[in-house]
Design an enzyme around this catalytic site. Sequence first.
Site, PDB file in Angstrom:
ATOM      1  N   SER A   1       2.902  16.735 -41.529  1.00  0.00           N
ATOM      2  CA  SER A   1       2.825  16.062 -43.005  1.00  0.00           C
ATOM      3  C   SER A   1       2.446  17.413 -43.703  1.00  0.00           C
ATOM      4  O   SER A   1       3.613  18.632 -44.293  1.00  0.00           O
ATOM      5  CB  SER A   1       1.318  14.799 -43.883  1.00  0.00           C
ATOM      6  OG  SER A   1       1.868  14.809 -45.026  1.00  0.00           O
TER       7      SER A   1
ATOM      8  N   LYS B   1       9.815   7.212 -55.914  1.00  0.00           N
ATOM      9  CA  LYS B   1       9.805   7.986 -56.475  1.00  0.00           C
ATOM     10  C   LYS B   1       9.235   9.490 -55.881  1.00  0.00           C
ATOM     11  O   LYS B   1       9.538  10.387 -55.774  1.00  0.00           O
ATOM     12  CB  LYS B   1       9.493   7.888 -57.694  1.00  0.00           C
ATOM     13  CG  LYS B   1       9.041   6.767 -58.426  1.00  0.00           C
ATOM     14  CD  LYS B   1       8.785   6.201 -60.116  1.00  0.00           C
ATOM     15  CE  LYS B   1       8.427   7.495 -60.965  1.00  0.00           C
ATOM     16  NZ  LYS B   1       7.957   6.911 -62.007  1.00  0.00           N
TER      17      LYS B   1
END
Length: 419
Positions: free
Chosen positions: A95, A134
């Site tokens: 991540s 988004k």
Amino acid sequence: MKTILLFLFFLFPAIVRGAEPVLVIPVSGAISPATSDFISSGLTKAENEGFQLAVIELDTPGGLDSSMRSIIRKILASPVPVAVYVMPSGARAASAGTYILYAAHIAAMAPGTNLGAASPVEIGGKPGNTMMHKVTNDAAAYIRSLAELRGRNADWGELAVRNAESIPANKALQLHVIDYVAPSLSKLLDALDGKTIETASGNRILSTRNARIVTLSPGWKIRLLSIITDPNIAYALMVIGIYGIGFELANPGFGLPGVTGSICLILAMFAFQFLPVNYAGLALIVLALILFAAEAFFPSYGSLGFGGVISFILGSIFLMNENGGVRIAWQLILTASLFSGFLIFGIARMALKTRKKLIVTGSEAIEGSMALSVEDFQSSGHVRMNGEIWNAKSLHPVKKGEKLKVTGREGLTVIVERE
């Protein structure tokens, strides 16, 4: 003699470079504001104290987006070359760690490590679809820009974001995601010796073979900050603080709940300044506290308290800004909400019990009480009631020792009649 002087002149810079130490910044665990502060202070130290290279030894499952971006900005602006080295074997740069690896001047991994799974997630909660689209598009563009800046594999970086791709060290080297696979820090430094690195202040030639290594240790402040800036810890501190102070206000004189609550609340407020707090959520929690207090002091048999519980739940859900990738764990919210609900239920139950109890003071409490005549009298005299002597009036003659029933009161005189 001149030849020897010229030789020393050209050799001297290399000697100086060789004397420059390497700063190691060990980072393990989730990327948090404390991590950002630690890395930032380390890179500042490397710049101010003349280190030739800063090596971030990384092992992380990911972390906060805001902290990750702060670290990356510091790396990109660093005049000192920064190497991110995923180690030891078994470590990962998942991540947020993948983005930091991509941003480094030098990306390296130890055998048996992996990186990737860079899809944005919300800590402690499930993301909404629209917002996630988004955030994912933004993250994909961000890692691609870092890859293009450092000349690394931008296509795989985007796959790591959109499809949560993850690869081991050797595969990462084959795909040109990283620059080196090294089994140890010394081997990495040997491989980097003589390399030219482009930094924000210009090109730097490394002389890392046999360089002195200095390891930076986090201070107590960094360690404390790393604990309390976990969004769930900060939320728990806030809840403990609120109920500790509330208990002290309801029961003055205990001391310990008030002191503990104040410390926890101050720590929570300190942590919140590093986290993406949504002030609408904070306002809902404040409203919940007002409704809880109103229920305690002006019992509405649960209606105000029920509204407070709903406000508390909504405030807890919206407390962290979703754009920051943070959300309080629903299990913690549920626990705190159930505790609040049981507390309000207890207050409402006590209020109902109090309402059903017989009145024990005032004129209403006296009416219906039993009294005992202490003398013979025709219309007025004295009676004993509840251990006290009272003036009494009666419409009928009364004998000493006769049991009487109180039917009313006129000032300090009770009206009695025969039982």
